[in-house]
Write an enzyme that holds these catalytic residues in place. Structure first.
Site, PDB file in Angstrom:
ATOM      1  N   SER A   1       0.789  -1.238   0.000  1.00  0.00           N
ATOM      2  CA  SER A   1       0.000   0.000   0.000  1.00  0.00           C
ATOM      3  C   SER A   1       0.818   1.283   0.000  1.00  0.00           C
ATOM      4  O   SER A   1       0.261   2.357  -0.207  1.00  0.00           O
ATOM      5  CB  SER A   1      -0.916   0.018   1.211  1.00  0.00           C
ATOM      6  OG  SER A   1      -2.045  -0.764   0.931  1.00  0.00           O
TER       7      SER A   1
ATOM      8  N   LYS B   1       0.274   3.458  -2.911  1.00  0.00           N
ATOM      9  CA  LYS B   1      -0.968   4.190  -3.202  1.00  0.00           C
ATOM     10  C   LYS B   1      -0.800   5.703  -3.396  1.00  0.00           C
ATOM     11  O   LYS B   1      -1.362   6.262  -4.341  1.00  0.00           O
ATOM     12  CB  LYS B   1      -2.027   3.853  -2.145  1.00  0.00           C
ATOM     13  CG  LYS B   1      -2.518   2.411  -2.335  1.00  0.00           C
ATOM     14  CD  LYS B   1      -3.363   1.897  -1.198  1.00  0.00           C
ATOM     15  CE  LYS B   1      -3.748   0.435  -1.522  1.00  0.00           C
ATOM     16  NZ  LYS B   1      -4.284  -0.275  -0.372  1.00  0.00           N
TER      17      LYS B   1
ATOM     18  N   TYR C   1      -3.363  -3.472 -10.405  1.00  0.00           N
ATOM     19  CA  TYR C   1      -3.261  -3.094  -8.994  1.00  0.00           C
ATOM     20  C   TYR C   1      -2.362  -4.069  -8.220  1.00  0.00           C
ATOM     21  O   TYR C   1      -1.489  -3.654  -7.451  1.00  0.00           O
ATOM     22  CB  TYR C   1      -4.663  -3.022  -8.374  1.00  0.00           C
ATOM     23  CG  TYR C   1      -4.650  -2.907  -6.872  1.00  0.00           C
ATOM     24  CD1 TYR C   1      -4.281  -1.709  -6.253  1.00  0.00           C
ATOM     25  CD2 TYR C   1      -4.991  -3.996  -6.071  1.00  0.00           C
ATOM     26  CE1 TYR C   1      -4.248  -1.614  -4.866  1.00  0.00           C
ATOM     27  CE2 TYR C   1      -4.966  -3.906  -4.688  1.00  0.00           C
ATOM     28  CZ  TYR C   1      -4.589  -2.713  -4.081  1.00  0.00           C
ATOM     29  OH  TYR C   1      -4.549  -2.616  -2.719  1.00  0.00           O
TER      30      TYR C   1
ATOM     31  N   TYR D   1      -4.620   4.387   7.627  1.00  0.00           N
ATOM     32  CA  TYR D   1      -5.932   3.721   7.781  1.00  0.00           C
ATOM     33  C   TYR D   1      -6.689   4.278   8.983  1.00  0.00           C
ATOM     34  O   TYR D   1      -6.660   5.465   9.226  1.00  0.00           O
ATOM     35  CB  TYR D   1      -5.763   2.198   7.891  1.00  0.00           C
ATOM     36  CG  TYR D   1      -4.851   1.647   6.846  1.00  0.00           C
ATOM     37  CD1 TYR D   1      -5.185   1.805   5.494  1.00  0.00           C
ATOM     38  CD2 TYR D   1      -3.671   1.016   7.169  1.00  0.00           C
ATOM     39  CE1 TYR D   1      -4.346   1.305   4.510  1.00  0.00           C
ATOM     40  CE2 TYR D   1      -2.832   0.518   6.192  1.00  0.00           C
ATOM     41  CZ  TYR D   1      -3.177   0.670   4.866  1.00  0.00           C
ATOM     42  OH  TYR D   1      -2.366   0.194   3.907  1.00  0.00           O
TER      43      TYR D   1
ATOM     44  N   VAL E   1       1.067  -3.548   4.013  1.00  0.00           N
ATOM     45  CA  VAL E   1       1.042  -4.839   4.732  1.00  0.00           C
ATOM     46  C   VAL E   1       2.361  -5.603   4.703  1.00  0.00           C
ATOM     47  O   VAL E   1       2.532  -6.547   5.461  1.00  0.00           O
ATOM     48  CB  VAL E   1      -0.065  -5.805   4.230  1.00  0.00           C
ATOM     49  CG1 VAL E   1      -1.417  -5.368   4.713  1.00  0.00           C
ATOM     50  CG2 VAL E   1      -0.017  -5.965   2.743  1.00  0.00           C
TER      51      VAL E   1
HETATM   52  N1  GLN Z   1      -1.963  -5.529  -1.850  1.00  0.00           N
HETATM   53  C1  GLN Z   1      -2.517  -5.298  -0.551  1.00  0.00           C
HETATM   54  C2  GLN Z   1      -4.029  -5.485  -0.573  1.00  0.00           C
HETATM   55  O1  GLN Z   1      -4.682  -5.007  -1.433  1.00  0.00           O
HETATM   56  C3  GLN Z   1      -2.184  -3.936  -0.084  1.00  0.00           C
HETATM   57  C4  GLN Z   1      -2.783  -3.632   1.232  1.00  0.00           C
HETATM   58  C5  GLN Z   1      -1.874  -2.938   2.160  1.00  0.00           C
HETATM   59  O2  GLN Z   1      -0.687  -2.881   1.979  1.00  0.00           O
HETATM   60  N2  GLN Z   1      -2.427  -2.400   3.211  1.00  0.00           N
HETATM   61  O3  GLN Z   1      -4.557  -6.145   0.313  1.00  0.00           O
END
Ligand code: GLN
Length: 610
Positions: A68, A71, A193, A245, A263
């Site tokens: 993430s 993003k 993605y 988040y 993550v």
């Molecule tokens: N690729 C992960 C997902 O979509 C990214 C989520 C994350 O890093 N928080 O679940």
């Protein structure tokens, strides 16, 4: 090459690493099977400065998937390509207060809440540009490589692992297909993605990507502009409000830096205009943020007071010094009369030395200081030698101030524009053009010019009929009868501006006393223009060296303006001595006093130069 291991920053990072290495709360994400393989003890920290220097420690060059943390960069890329209003139609800017992978859309617009959660990021992927899917993948990879300053690749294992298991994201994509937020085949959008999330980076790469944001959108290593400043602002705003988040509120409260986590265990925090901090450590807390990442960032922010709202820097003092020409005159050598005039009227010329950065608050303070000054003077010189930047807000207000001051009849000069950094010089040039300011290379040149203009205004016109030899220093102490003798022998002469009165090297028998006007003493420099080493004015004499020593003239003497002199030869002096020895002794005594004064002034200059 700078030896980082001796740097206090490096030592600090090592300390932090040692301190939080033992923190073994949290669990490595396993909902993407490939991520579960990460070693929980992995821990890297990297700092990157806005000029591209990276300090790092621990596992800072081990690759992991960006997840993430991609993003904000993908969002920035979309803003850059499509503009903010177009992107806003597909993804909002509101924090959700829900988990990163929640399957909710904003009820009013059916839009994902923001681009920092999965739904928003998938909607951003659907905006990718390119004719084919391959083009879009390549475009995405190139965008991230630009931010990192090196070519990044995709971790195929992580990509496949998520593609096979990412059904929750599938649900989100189909939901958005249903609400019209994505208008491409969901599987294709998800493929892009997942590949974006599987880009392989290191903590050092992330730090440089963050430094590109901190550096207002320009990669500090490659110099490539990745984002326009307004898009950097948008990206950082969303990182601040949504990047962590549903921990974003507490994060903003405690740490106070725009940040993004992922993550795989990465956290990237940015201090705009200064640096970025990247941490990688896979174990996550219940919210999905790296445990060591959060703890480390929290500590760094506390240690250095980096919280954006705590660090309200005090307004810089831009006015370094204000001087007036009655106290500080130009380097030009002045005769006593000019010195007196400047001492009594020089207050009408103000020299203002500026320093540092002009922005809204510092410009406001500067203008508040200069306005009363400008009301009192006829000439204002802005010495910008130490001024390093002017932002648009400062430029706009300074522009109004200069226009108002000029309209009140003050002559304004700017010195040293050319020596300024390019952006500041361009802003100063615009201000000078718009307000008809005079430009000078140095403050001294500006000061000399304004002194001349002032002197021109205040010099009394010379009344030759009332001029008496007794007012000349050289003849002080002579009585009327003696002055009559002098008057009978000396020869009055008039020169116009530019006339060469004496030529260096020529034989000389006559010396000159100035009654009115000024002359310059010039010596050759080897180049075309001679150097002016002095300036002689009323009451002073010149050409005496060749007469006393019987040699050649040592310099050129050129009239600066219409000048009236009296010439005296060695023969004249002898004649006067025969008529009355006291005439000769008085003149020689006066001459000796003038020499003593010259030597003293010379000594003063020498000691001032030390
Ligand atoms: N690729 C992960 C997902 O979509 C990214 C989520 C994350 O890093 N928080 O679940």
């Amino acid at each position: 090459m700078h030896d980082d291991t001796r740097s206090p920053f490096h030592a600090y990072l090592k300390e932090l690493h040692g301190r939080f290495r033992g923190l073994d709360a949290g669990a490595v994400a396993d909902y993407i099977p490939e991520l579960a393989k990460a070693a929980p003890e992995s821990f890297g920290i990297a700092f990157a400065t806005i000029d591209g220097h990276v300090y790092s420690t621990g596992d800072s060059t081990t690759a992991f998937s960006i997840q993430s943390v991609s993003k904000p960069f993908a969002y920035g890329g979309a803003l850059e390509r499509l503009g903010a209003s177009e992107v806003l139609r597909k993804v909002g800017v509101e924090p959700t207060g829900e988990a990163f992978n929640s399957i909710v859309l904003d009820q009013q617009n059916n839009r994902p809440f923001n681009p920092m959660v999965n739904a928003g990021a998938i909607a951003v992927s659907a905006l990718a540009e390119g004719d084919t899917h391959e083009d879009r993948i390549e475009g995405m990879r190139a965008l991230f490589s630009g931010f990192a300053g090196r070519s990044l690749d995709i971790d195929e294992a992580v990509f496949r692992s998520e593609a096979e298991t990412g059904h929750r994201n599938r649900a989100i994509a189909y939901l958005m297909l249903n609400t019209g937020m994505i208008d491409r085949p969901p599987e294709e959008v998800l493929d892009l993605y997942f590949r974006q999330c599987a880009l392989r980076v290191t903590a050092e790469d992330l730090a440089l990507m963050g430094a590109t944001l901190a550096n207002n959108g320009v990669n500090p290593r490659s110099g490539q502009r990745m984002l326009a400043p307004e898009h950097v602002r948008d990206v950082l705003t969303l990182m601040m409000s949504c990047g962590m988040y549903d921990y974003a509120g507490e994060w903003s409260y405690d740490v106070g830096l725009p940040a993004k986590s992922g993550v795989s265990g990465a956290v990237l925090a940015v201090l705009p205009g200064q640096l970025s901090i990247a941490i990688w450590s896979p174990p996550l807390d219940a919210i999905g943020n790296s445990v060591r990442g959060v703890a480390t960032c929290r500590q760094i922010s506390q240690d250095f007071g980096l919280h954006l709202f705590m660090n309200a820097a005090s307004v810089e003092e831009v006015v370094r010094r204000i001087a007036h020409a009655d106290r500080q005159s130009s380097l030009r050598i002045r005769n006593p009369r000019e010195r007196d005039l400047l001492a009594s009227h020089g207050g009408r010329i103000a020299l203002v030395e500026l320093q540092g950065a002009l922005y809204f608050a510092s410009a406001e303070r500067m203008i508040r200081q200069l306005q009363p000054l400008a009301a009192e003077v006829d000439y204002l010189i802005l010495d910008t030698r130490r001024l390093n930047s002017l932002d648009p807000a400062a430029e706009a207000f300074v522009d109004r101030f200069l226009a108002g001051t000029r309209d009140e009849g003050v002559e304004i000069a700017v010195a040293e524009i050319a020596s300024r950094p390019a952006d500041a010089a361009a802003a100063l040039d615009r201000l000078a053009d718009r307000n008809g300011l005079r430009r000078f290379d140095t403050a001294d040149a500006a000061l000399e010019t304004y002194e001349e203009m002032l002197l021109e205004k205040i010099r009394e016109p010379f009344d030759f009929s009332r001029f008496s030899l007794s007012t000349i220093e050289l003849f002080k102490g002579l009585d009327d009868a003696q002055l009559k003798h002098v008057e009978a022998v000396i020869q009055p002469m008039q020169f116009e501006a530019g006339d060469r009165i004496l030529r260096r090297g020529a034989e000389g028998h006559m010396f000159f006393v100035i009654a009115r006007g000024t002359v310059s003493v010039l010596v050759p420099t080897g180049s075309e223009t001679a150097m002016r080493i002095g300036c002689i004015g009323p009451g002073q004499f010149f050409g005496e060296m060749a007469v006393l020593e019987g040699g050649a003239r040592s310099a050129d003497i050129v009239a600066d303006e219409r000048t009236i002199c009296y010439g005296l030869t060695a023969d004249h002096l002898e004649t006067l001595g025969h008529q009355d020895p006291r005439i000769l002794s008085t003149i020689l005594t006066n001459m000796a006093r003038e020499f003593a004064g010259r030597i003293r002034r010379g000594n003063d200059i020498i000691s001032a130069l030390q």
